[in-house]
Scaffold this motif. Structure first.
Motif, PDB file in Angstrom:
ATOM      1  N   LEU A 193       6.938  -1.667   1.016  1.00 12.04           N
ATOM      2  CA  LEU A 193       8.115  -0.856   0.672  1.00 12.04           C
ATOM      3  C   LEU A 193       8.192   0.617   0.998  1.00 12.04           C
ATOM      4  O   LEU A 193       9.170   1.124   1.338  1.00 12.04           O
ATOM      5  CB  LEU A 193       8.244  -1.269  -1.045  1.00 12.04           C
ATOM      6  N   VAL A 194       6.997   1.117   0.754  1.00 13.26           N
ATOM      7  CA  VAL A 194       6.891   2.473   1.090  1.00 13.26           C
ATOM      8  C   VAL A 194       6.944   2.841   2.453  1.00 13.26           C
ATOM      9  O   VAL A 194       7.699   3.835   3.149  1.00 13.26           O
ATOM     10  CB  VAL A 194       5.460   3.150   0.645  1.00 13.26           C
ATOM     11  N   GLU A 195       6.532   1.786   3.547  1.00 16.85           N
ATOM     12  CA  GLU A 195       6.587   2.074   4.802  1.00 16.85           C
ATOM     13  C   GLU A 195       8.171   1.954   5.010  1.00 16.85           C
ATOM     14  O   GLU A 195       8.544   2.513   6.214  1.00 16.85           O
ATOM     15  CB  GLU A 195       5.792   1.050   5.684  1.00 16.85           C
ATOM     16  N   ALA A 196       8.701   0.836   4.560  1.00 15.93           N
ATOM     17  CA  ALA A 196      10.294   0.712   4.960  1.00 15.93           C
ATOM     18  C   ALA A 196      10.951   1.929   4.421  1.00 15.93           C
ATOM     19  O   ALA A 196      11.952   2.552   5.115  1.00 15.93           O
ATOM     20  CB  ALA A 196      10.598  -0.488   4.034  1.00 15.93           C
ATOM     21  N   LEU A 197      10.707   2.458   3.249  1.00 16.74           N
ATOM     22  CA  LEU A 197      11.339   3.821   2.874  1.00 16.74           C
ATOM     23  C   LEU A 197      11.173   4.840   3.822  1.00 16.74           C
ATOM     24  O   LEU A 197      12.304   5.961   3.928  1.00 16.74           O
ATOM     25  CB  LEU A 197      11.022   4.183   1.291  1.00 16.74           C
ATOM     26  N   ARG A 198       9.920   4.952   4.452  1.00 15.28           N
ATOM     27  CA  ARG A 198       9.842   6.031   5.389  1.00 15.28           C
ATOM     28  C   ARG A 198      10.506   5.771   6.696  1.00 15.28           C
ATOM     29  O   ARG A 198      10.459   6.816   7.297  1.00 15.28           O
ATOM     30  CB  ARG A 198       8.108   6.173   5.282  1.00 15.28           C
ATOM     31  N   ARG A 229      10.758  12.436   3.202  1.00 16.34           N
ATOM     32  CA  ARG A 229      11.809  13.413   3.623  1.00 16.34           C
ATOM     33  C   ARG A 229      12.983  12.267   4.310  1.00 16.34           C
ATOM     34  O   ARG A 229      14.248  12.486   4.037  1.00 16.34           O
ATOM     35  CB  ARG A 229      11.716  14.389   4.919  1.00 16.34           C
ATOM     36  N   CYS A 230      12.399  11.132   4.645  1.00 15.02           N
ATOM     37  CA  CYS A 230      13.515  10.081   5.066  1.00 15.02           C
ATOM     38  C   CYS A 230      14.050   9.195   4.229  1.00 15.02           C
ATOM     39  O   CYS A 230      15.053   8.708   4.209  1.00 15.02           O
ATOM     40  CB  CYS A 230      12.638   9.085   6.116  1.00 15.02           C
ATOM     41  N   CYS A 231      13.313   9.465   2.819  1.00 11.75           N
ATOM     42  CA  CYS A 231      13.955   8.436   1.533  1.00 11.75           C
ATOM     43  C   CYS A 231      15.129   9.192   1.087  1.00 11.75           C
ATOM     44  O   CYS A 231      15.067  10.380   0.830  1.00 11.75           O
ATOM     45  CB  CYS A 231      12.639   8.291   0.604  1.00 11.75           C
ATOM     46  N   THR A 232      16.248   8.364   1.117  1.00 14.03           N
ATOM     47  CA  THR A 232      17.592   8.834   0.185  1.00 14.03           C
ATOM     48  C   THR A 232      17.892   8.026  -1.172  1.00 14.03           C
ATOM     49  O   THR A 232      19.135   8.345  -1.271  1.00 14.03           O
ATOM     50  CB  THR A 232      18.702   8.804   1.636  1.00 14.03           C
ATOM     51  N   LEU A 233      17.065   7.621  -1.609  1.00 13.46           N
ATOM     52  CA  LEU A 233      17.150   6.922  -2.465  1.00 13.46           C
ATOM     53  C   LEU A 233      17.660   7.399  -3.891  1.00 13.46           C
ATOM     54  O   LEU A 233      17.065   8.620  -4.074  1.00 13.46           O
ATOM     55  CB  LEU A 233      15.721   6.031  -2.968  1.00 13.46           C
ATOM     56  N   GLU A 234      18.665   6.903  -4.446  1.00 14.34           N
ATOM     57  CA  GLU A 234      19.466   7.744  -5.423  1.00 14.34           C
ATOM     58  C   GLU A 234      19.215   6.892  -7.059  1.00 14.34           C
ATOM     59  O   GLU A 234      19.232   7.614  -8.087  1.00 14.34           O
ATOM     60  CB  GLU A 234      20.912   7.890  -5.134  1.00 14.34           C
ATOM     61  N   ARG A 235      19.407   5.725  -6.817  1.00  9.86           N
ATOM     62  CA  ARG A 235      19.026   4.972  -8.126  1.00  9.86           C
ATOM     63  C   ARG A 235      18.030   3.960  -8.057  1.00  9.86           C
ATOM     64  O   ARG A 235      17.748   2.893  -7.112  1.00  9.86           O
ATOM     65  CB  ARG A 235      20.328   4.020  -8.144  1.00  9.86           C
ATOM     66  N   LEU A 236      17.012   3.851  -9.027  1.00  5.59           N
ATOM     67  CA  LEU A 236      15.839   3.202  -9.100  1.00  5.59           C
ATOM     68  C   LEU A 236      15.676   2.656 -10.203  1.00  5.59           C
ATOM     69  O   LEU A 236      15.601   3.065 -11.299  1.00  5.59           O
ATOM     70  CB  LEU A 236      14.549   4.247  -8.711  1.00  5.59           C
ATOM     71  N   PHE A 237      15.434   1.280 -10.381  1.00  8.18           N
ATOM     72  CA  PHE A 237      15.185   0.435 -11.561  1.00  8.18           C
ATOM     73  C   PHE A 237      14.022  -0.041 -11.399  1.00  8.18           C
ATOM     74  O   PHE A 237      13.551  -1.124 -10.397  1.00  8.18           O
ATOM     75  CB  PHE A 237      16.464  -0.502 -11.694  1.00  8.18           C
ATOM     76  N   LEU A 238      13.225   0.133 -12.474  1.00  5.73           N
ATOM     77  CA  LEU A 238      11.763  -0.545 -12.857  1.00  5.73           C
ATOM     78  C   LEU A 238      11.731  -1.051 -14.143  1.00  5.73           C
ATOM     79  O   LEU A 238      10.630  -0.798 -14.805  1.00  5.73           O
ATOM     80  CB  LEU A 238      10.916   0.515 -12.547  1.00  5.73           C
ATOM     81  N   ARG A 239      12.614  -1.717 -14.527  1.00  7.05           N
ATOM     82  CA  ARG A 239      12.566  -2.292 -16.011  1.00  7.05           C
ATOM     83  C   ARG A 239      11.559  -3.369 -16.046  1.00  7.05           C
ATOM     84  O   ARG A 239      11.403  -4.075 -15.003  1.00  7.05           O
ATOM     85  CB  ARG A 239      14.189  -2.722 -16.467  1.00  7.05           C
TER      86      ARG A 239
END
Length: 298
Positions: A193-198, A229-239
């Motif tokens: 997931l980290v590689e994908a976000l990057r 710097r490439c990650c534009t994530l705004e909403r993260l759910f880790l329930r």
């Protein structure tokens, strides 16, 4: 322009009612934009009737205006199996205006979803939102989603960690929402997931990993992607992800990063304790940082 929405959710429809609905669709196809027949006992045969009609009316009207076909189709909880996916494949190819497809809570299994994926490589398929939660999927190998897909929900399928996740995520360059809750994932998937976000998931705004055993180590790995710097994530759910105060500390570092764009964080159901609550609440209450909404145990 007039538009029509057929909302027939939970109306006790069966095969016979499917035939009647099919006749209605033949007689009145011009302005149909949304079809919702979820939570009915249609079965594969009932859905085949409806899909054949949708395909035939679309072909009939191709020379006039393609927007006359439905843009949204909801078929969750309809007692479907993988057999219906051949008909759904035909709809994805023959109805280019179809943008949203919800097949959740049907026993499509791996082969059914793979059959749907075969349509994604074809130019006629313009689907932007696919929901296949609770569909009995166990493998992601061979799944090739289209590059224009903006929302994908494959939650509540026992997918587990797999090296094939990298191939799946690589195809989703336009994705804005990814829901993978309750998928039997562990900390091992976080590196992918980290590689994908990057790299290719640079348009992703919402990521839901709730109900997976990521733990503090998984969150620490995710930190590297969240601060890219490439990650534009705004909403993260880790329930309910087995996160403690250590994981909160990793998240705090990410949220304080100048690269962080996260405005909403969901952590309910984790053993974060009073210290974890304090650490993250301080960030939410500080106007220097972007976090605005925090869901966490008191």
């Amino acid at each position: 322009m007039l538009s029509c929405m057929f909302q027939l959710s939970n109306c006790k429809l069966g095969l016979e009612q499917s035939r009647s609905l099919a006749v209605l669709l033949i007689d009145n196809p011009r302005h149909l934009r949304e079809l919702d027949v979820s939570m009915n006992d249609l079965g594969d045969r009932g859905v085949k009737l409806l899909m054949d009609i949708l395909k035939s009316t679309q072909i009939y009207k191709l020379d006039k205006c393609t927007i006359h076909s439905p843009s949204t189709t909801r078929l969750y909880c309809c007692q479907l199996t993988e057999k219906c996916c051949e008909n759904m494949f035909g709809c994805l190819v023959n109805i280019p205006s179809l943008r949203e497809l919800n097949l959740s809570n049907n026993n499509l299994k791996d082969e059914g979803v793979k059959m749907l994926c075969n349509a994604f490589g074809l130019p006629a398929c313009q689907l932007e939102k696919l929901i296949v939660a609770s569909c009995g999927i166990t493998l992601v190998r061979g799944f090739h989603f289209n590059s224009i897909l903006k929302e994908l929900d494959i939650s509540r399928n026992h997918l587990g960690d797999s090296d094939d996740w990298a191939d799946v995520l690589f195809c989703l360059s336009s994705l804005e929402t990814l829901r993978l809750s309750d998928c039997k994932l562990t900390e091992k998937c976080c590196g992918v997931l980290v590689e994908a976000l990057r790299s290719n998931l640079t348009n992703l705004k919402e990521l839901d990993l709730s109900g997976n055993d990521l733990g503090d180590r998984g969150v620490k790995t995710l930190y590297m992607g969240l601060t890219s710097r490439c990650c534009t994530l705004e909403r993260l759910f880790l329930r309910c992800c087995g996160i403690t105060v250590k994981g909160c500390s990793s998240l705090a570092v990410a949220l304080k990063s100048s690269c962080s764009s996260i405005t909403e964080l969901g952590l309910m159901g984790n053993d974060t304790g009073e210290e974890g609550l304090r650490i993250l609440s301080d960030i939410r209450d500080n106007q220097r940082y972007k976090l605005q909404t925090l869901e966490i145990n008191d």
